[in-house]
Design a protein around this motif. Structure first.
Motif, mmCIF file in Angstrom:
data_model
loop_
_atom_site.group_PDB
_atom_site.id
_atom_site.type_symbol
_atom_site.label_atom_id
_atom_site.label_comp_id
_atom_site.label_asym_id
_atom_site.label_seq_id
_atom_site.Cartn_x
_atom_site.Cartn_y
_atom_site.Cartn_z
ATOM 1 N N LEU A 1 4.578 -0.245 -9.866
ATOM 2 C CA LEU A 1 3.050 0.020 -9.570
ATOM 3 C C LEU A 1 2.214 -1.184 -8.913
ATOM 4 O O LEU A 1 1.413 -0.582 -8.039
ATOM 5 N N SER A 2 2.515 -2.353 -9.137
ATOM 6 C CA SER A 2 1.826 -3.346 -8.093
ATOM 7 C C SER A 2 2.337 -3.331 -6.688
ATOM 8 O O SER A 2 1.521 -3.408 -5.841
ATOM 9 N N ARG B 1 8.582 -1.256 -14.276
ATOM 10 C CA ARG B 1 7.382 -0.155 -14.273
ATOM 11 C C ARG B 1 6.217 -1.136 -13.379
ATOM 12 O O ARG B 1 5.423 -0.680 -12.629
ATOM 13 N N GLU B 2 5.798 -2.237 -14.117
ATOM 14 C CA GLU B 2 4.741 -2.702 -13.467
ATOM 15 C C GLU B 2 5.092 -3.372 -12.178
ATOM 16 O O GLU B 2 4.033 -3.332 -11.225
ATOM 17 N N PHE C 1 3.245 9.775 -5.793
ATOM 18 C CA PHE C 1 1.928 9.185 -5.390
ATOM 19 C C PHE C 1 1.079 9.964 -4.654
ATOM 20 O O PHE C 1 1.597 10.785 -3.765
ATOM 21 N N ILE D 1 -0.731 6.847 -8.948
ATOM 22 C CA ILE D 1 0.871 6.739 -9.047
ATOM 23 C C ILE D 1 1.470 7.242 -10.352
ATOM 24 O O ILE D 1 1.028 6.910 -11.391
ATOM 25 N N GLY E 1 0.760 0.008 -5.066
ATOM 26 C CA GLY E 1 -0.833 -0.259 -4.911
ATOM 27 C C GLY E 1 -1.190 -0.972 -3.745
ATOM 28 O O GLY E 1 -1.864 -0.776 -3.256
ATOM 29 N N LYS F 1 -4.630 3.015 -6.612
ATOM 30 C CA LYS F 1 -4.970 2.561 -7.848
ATOM 31 C C LYS F 1 -3.744 3.201 -8.864
ATOM 32 O O LYS F 1 -2.918 4.148 -8.680
ATOM 33 N N ARG F 2 -3.357 2.396 -9.882
ATOM 34 C CA ARG F 2 -2.388 2.827 -10.696
ATOM 35 C C ARG F 2 -2.425 4.153 -11.284
ATOM 36 O O ARG F 2 -1.508 4.954 -11.552
ATOM 37 N N THR F 3 -3.738 4.809 -11.406
ATOM 38 C CA THR F 3 -3.955 6.174 -11.866
ATOM 39 C C THR F 3 -3.233 7.364 -10.740
ATOM 40 O O THR F 3 -3.305 8.049 -10.998
#
Length: 58
Positions: free
Chosen positions: A36-37, A32-33, A10, A50, A40, A46-48
């Motif tokens: 990311l959560s 994955r979700e 990240f 990571i 973040g 932001k997800r972009t």
């Protein structure tokens, strides 16, 4: 539920920092979700910012 190991990197002040975390989830997509959560939220990313490189079932 299954255990997954998720690794990647990240964006940080000094370039990119790598990480590896274990998570319990129903399948790879849910793992994955969740990662990311969590990243973040914890690091204000932001997800972009990571990049998930590998999701592996344990």
């Amino acid at each position: 539920m299954s255990q997954f190991t998720v690794s990647g990197k990240f964006a940080s002040r000094d370039g990119y920092s790598s990480f590896e975390t274990a998570i319990e989830a129903e399948n790879e997509d849910v793992a994955r979700e969740h990662v990311l959560s969590q990243l973040g939220s914890r690091h204000g990313l932001k997800r972009t910012q990571i990049e998930l490189e590998e999701v592996e079932a344990r």
